[in-house]
Write a protein that holds these residues in place. Structure first.
Motif, mmCIF file in Angstrom:
data_model
loop_
_atom_site.group_PDB
_atom_site.id
_atom_site.type_symbol
_atom_site.label_atom_id
_atom_site.label_comp_id
_atom_site.label_asym_id
_atom_site.label_seq_id
_atom_site.Cartn_x
_atom_site.Cartn_y
_atom_site.Cartn_z
ATOM 1 N N SER A 175 -29.756 1.021 -47.493
ATOM 2 C CA SER A 175 -29.289 2.101 -46.612
ATOM 3 C C SER A 175 -30.360 2.600 -45.647
ATOM 4 O O SER A 175 -30.061 3.310 -44.696
ATOM 5 C CB SER A 175 -28.767 3.268 -47.451
ATOM 6 N N GLN A 176 -31.621 2.218 -45.884
ATOM 7 C CA GLN A 176 -32.686 2.534 -44.906
ATOM 8 C C GLN A 176 -32.314 2.057 -43.510
ATOM 9 O O GLN A 176 -32.680 2.674 -42.518
ATOM 10 C CB GLN A 176 -33.970 1.794 -45.281
ATOM 11 N N ILE A 177 -31.617 0.911 -43.456
ATOM 12 C CA ILE A 177 -31.221 0.343 -42.161
ATOM 13 C C ILE A 177 -30.378 1.353 -41.379
ATOM 14 O O ILE A 177 -30.550 1.541 -40.177
ATOM 15 C CB ILE A 177 -30.424 -0.968 -42.376
ATOM 16 N N PHE A 178 -29.461 2.028 -42.094
ATOM 17 C CA PHE A 178 -28.552 2.967 -41.439
ATOM 18 C C PHE A 178 -29.310 4.214 -40.960
ATOM 19 O O PHE A 178 -29.143 4.664 -39.828
ATOM 20 C CB PHE A 178 -27.427 3.408 -42.400
ATOM 21 N N LEU A 179 -30.151 4.749 -41.859
ATOM 22 C CA LEU A 179 -30.863 5.981 -41.499
ATOM 23 C C LEU A 179 -31.843 5.723 -40.363
ATOM 24 O O LEU A 179 -31.983 6.534 -39.448
ATOM 25 C CB LEU A 179 -31.598 6.532 -42.730
ATOM 26 N N LYS A 180 -32.525 4.579 -40.429
ATOM 27 C CA LYS A 180 -33.480 4.254 -39.375
ATOM 28 C C LYS A 180 -32.761 4.087 -38.038
ATOM 29 O O LYS A 180 -33.250 4.525 -36.999
ATOM 30 C CB LYS A 180 -34.239 2.980 -39.747
ATOM 31 N N HIS A 181 -31.565 3.487 -38.075
ATOM 32 C CA HIS A 181 -30.790 3.329 -36.836
ATOM 33 C C HIS A 181 -30.470 4.691 -36.235
ATOM 34 O O HIS A 181 -30.622 4.907 -35.028
ATOM 35 C CB HIS A 181 -29.507 2.541 -37.105
ATOM 36 N N ALA A 182 -30.021 5.629 -37.081
ATOM 37 C CA ALA A 182 -29.666 6.961 -36.575
ATOM 38 C C ALA A 182 -30.895 7.676 -36.009
ATOM 39 O O ALA A 182 -30.841 8.290 -34.934
ATOM 40 C CB ALA A 182 -29.022 7.790 -37.689
ATOM 41 N N ALA A 183 -32.029 7.583 -36.719
ATOM 42 C CA ALA A 183 -33.253 8.255 -36.257
ATOM 43 C C ALA A 183 -33.750 7.636 -34.947
ATOM 44 O O ALA A 183 -34.175 8.351 -34.027
ATOM 45 C CB ALA A 183 -34.335 8.171 -37.329
ATOM 46 N N ASP A 184 -33.672 6.316 -34.846
ATOM 47 C CA ASP A 184 -34.093 5.650 -33.601
ATOM 48 C C ASP A 184 -33.158 6.002 -32.456
ATOM 49 O O ASP A 184 -33.597 6.162 -31.307
ATOM 50 C CB ASP A 184 -34.124 4.130 -33.784
ATOM 51 N N LEU A 185 -31.858 6.137 -32.759
ATOM 52 C CA LEU A 185 -30.897 6.518 -31.716
ATOM 53 C C LEU A 185 -31.222 7.924 -31.189
ATOM 54 O O LEU A 185 -31.210 8.167 -29.980
ATOM 55 C CB LEU A 185 -29.474 6.474 -32.286
ATOM 56 N N ALA A 186 -31.553 8.839 -32.124
ATOM 57 C CA ALA A 186 -31.927 10.199 -31.712
ATOM 58 C C ALA A 186 -33.135 10.150 -30.781
ATOM 59 O O ALA A 186 -33.160 10.768 -29.716
ATOM 60 C CB ALA A 186 -32.233 11.055 -32.940
ATOM 61 N N ARG A 187 -34.134 9.372 -31.196
ATOM 62 C CA ARG A 187 -35.374 9.284 -30.404
ATOM 63 C C ARG A 187 -35.092 8.670 -29.036
ATOM 64 O O ARG A 187 -35.580 9.148 -28.023
ATOM 65 C CB ARG A 187 -36.381 8.445 -31.196
ATOM 66 N N SER A 188 -34.270 7.636 -29.016
ATOM 67 C CA SER A 188 -34.014 6.962 -27.739
ATOM 68 C C SER A 188 -33.217 7.859 -26.792
ATOM 69 O O SER A 188 -33.277 7.688 -25.584
ATOM 70 C CB SER A 188 -33.284 5.640 -27.965
ATOM 71 N N ARG A 189 -32.504 8.832 -27.348
ATOM 72 C CA ARG A 189 -31.791 9.788 -26.490
ATOM 73 C C ARG A 189 -32.639 11.016 -26.173
ATOM 74 O O ARG A 189 -32.135 11.990 -25.608
ATOM 75 C CB ARG A 189 -30.488 10.220 -27.165
ATOM 76 N N GLY A 190 -33.916 10.989 -26.570
ATOM 77 C CA GLY A 190 -34.841 12.059 -26.187
ATOM 78 C C GLY A 190 -34.879 13.224 -27.153
ATOM 79 O O GLY A 190 -35.347 14.304 -26.797
ATOM 80 N N PHE A 191 -34.394 13.029 -28.396
ATOM 81 C CA PHE A 191 -34.401 14.118 -29.367
ATOM 82 C C PHE A 191 -35.439 13.868 -30.455
ATOM 83 O O PHE A 191 -35.631 12.734 -30.900
ATOM 84 C CB PHE A 191 -33.032 14.261 -30.046
ATOM 85 N N ALA A 192 -36.066 14.972 -30.901
ATOM 86 C CA ALA A 192 -36.874 14.950 -32.117
ATOM 87 C C ALA A 192 -36.029 15.527 -33.240
ATOM 88 O O ALA A 192 -35.333 16.530 -33.029
ATOM 89 C CB ALA A 192 -38.120 15.795 -31.928
ATOM 90 N N ILE A 193 -36.055 14.903 -34.409
ATOM 91 C CA ILE A 193 -35.399 15.495 -35.577
ATOM 92 C C ILE A 193 -36.389 16.503 -36.141
ATOM 93 O O ILE A 193 -37.473 16.136 -36.589
ATOM 94 C CB ILE A 193 -35.056 14.426 -36.634
ATOM 95 N N THR A 194 -36.052 17.788 -36.066
ATOM 96 C CA THR A 194 -37.035 18.803 -36.467
ATOM 97 C C THR A 194 -36.816 19.278 -37.893
ATOM 98 O O THR A 194 -37.718 19.841 -38.484
ATOM 99 C CB THR A 194 -37.029 20.003 -35.508
ATOM 100 N N SER A 195 -35.616 19.078 -38.455
ATOM 101 C CA SER A 195 -35.468 19.328 -39.888
ATOM 102 C C SER A 195 -34.283 18.557 -40.427
ATOM 103 O O SER A 195 -33.333 18.243 -39.697
ATOM 104 C CB SER A 195 -35.336 20.818 -40.199
#
Ligand code: MG
Length: 376
Positions: free
Chosen positions: A292-312
């Motif tokens: 499931s790391q694949i899924f979470l990493k995809h979501a986190a990379d998508l956030a970053r590529s759209r210019g967002f930092a996950i802050t919490s």
């Protein structure tokens, strides 16, 4: 991918006036270095400073690690790299603290280019004519074709730039010089005029205007996620990236990591980008038994590529057993590493449902998650 940012604030540059080194002068309500740090929120961050500036650094650190630099810029960056060397970092961005108006788009461009290069850095072509001069007179002109102005953040494969710095003798103008001396290829991405290095007093006014524009667009997104998996026969369950011994396993198409699925959906939710089933359809055999790391990493990379930092990020697991408490710290570490976040921004907690309902009857485990994203 675990990304770190090094903010280089060890210089003593006083040309900007004001008596303090420029990275500690106030700009739009906080020291210049604080703006630069904030631009990389959500990544593992190191602020490298002159030993005399520790009190100033602590006032802006916001969870970033503070490292004392050396006698030269290259020595300072090396000290920060060494401090990160046992943290599992794969990519590193090295940024001048005196560039406070760095945009999310620019950071995303450098990170994206790093997927296919050992080094990537922003550059602007020289557009003004270039002269040589002496004693107040023009003595010649120079061809400007093929000349670029270098900016930061300069991004690198972590192991490659650490090795390059360890081998480098003396100082260097920037980290691209160190990288190239070690034979690394560095690609250019388009720079940004607003990302100027503060050098002279007038630069502060322009930077303040650039930051005010950014502030007016302050953009915070929140998403939630919920998931359930039923127990089946087995001897362990995967929860938030940790294998927990148990008298049963969880049934699912992937590894059935219910906590990680809820968190992945929370990030997609904050981005209004659908859900895990849309990105990774259960009908597709390639995701059978998937980590499931694949899924979470995809979501986190998508956030970053759209210019967002996950802050919490906050996950609640609902089950009677197994007991989560003894594993919560390892789960937070695992999730933070996958998302490239500081661990103190990631929470994992648990509750029982007082033996009520399907979780109370120990038929399965439910998970809820919330993620907060901030545009950089
Ligand atoms: Mg699921």
């Amino acid at each position: 991918m675990t990304t770190a940012a090094i903010i280089v604030a060890a210089g003593r540059g006083l040309r900007a006036g004001g008596g303090l080194a420029k990275q500690w002068r106030a700009l739009a309500g906080q020291p210049v270095a604080g703006h630069a740090l904030a631009a990389f929120a959500g990544m593992a961050r190191v602020l490298v400073i002159h030993p005399d500036d520790r009190a100033l650094a602590e006032s802006v650190a916001d969870g970033a690690r503070i490292v004392e630099g050396g006698a030269t810029r290259a020595a300072s960056v090396r000290a920060a790299l060494e401090a990160l060397s046992d943290q599992g970092i794969t990519k590193v961005l090295i940024h001048d603290a005196a560039r406070p108006a760095v945009s999310a788009d620019l950071i995303a461009r450098v990170l994206t280019a790093l997927d296919h290069a050992q080094g990537a850095a922003p550059a602007l072509p020289v557009t003004d004519a270039l002269w040589t001069g002496a004693e107040g007179r023009v003595t010649g002109t120079r061809d400007r074709s093929g000349l670029f102005r270098a900016q930061t953040p300069q991004g690198f494969d972590f192991d490659a730039i650490l090795k390059a710095h360890r081998a480098h003798q003396g100082d260097a103008a920037d980290d691209v010089e160190v990288a190239r001396a070690a034979g690394l290829t560095v690609v250019m991405v388009p720079g940004d005029e607003a990302n100027q290095k503060l050098t002279f007093p007038g630069d502060f006014l322009r930077a303040e205007q650039a930051l005010q524009k950014t502030g007016a667009r302050m953009d915070v997104r929140m998403g939630n996620g919920y998931d359930v998996h039923a127990f089946c026969e087995g001897d362990a369950v995967w929860l938030c990236g940790v294998k927990v011994p148990h008298g049963k396993a969880l049934l699912g198409h992937s590894d059935a990591d219910v906590g990680m699925h809820a968190l992945t959906d929370a990030i997609y939710g904050a981005l209004a980008a659908g859900d895990i089933g849309q990105h990774f359809p259960p009908s597709d055999p390639q995701w059978k038994g998937a980590d499931s790391q694949i899924f979470l990493k995809h979501a986190a990379d998508l956030a970053r590529s759209r210019g967002f930092a996950i802050t919490s990020a906050d996950v609640t697991l609902v089950c009677e057993r197994p007991k989560i408490g003894p594993h919560a710290a390892a789960m937070r570490q695992a999730l933070a590493a996958i998302m490239g976040m500081e661990v103190d921004r990631v929470s994992v907690k648990a509750t029982t449902s007082e033996r009520l309902g399907f979780t109370g009857r120990e038929e399965g485990i439910a998970a809820l998650a919330t993620a907060v994203l901030v545009a950089r």
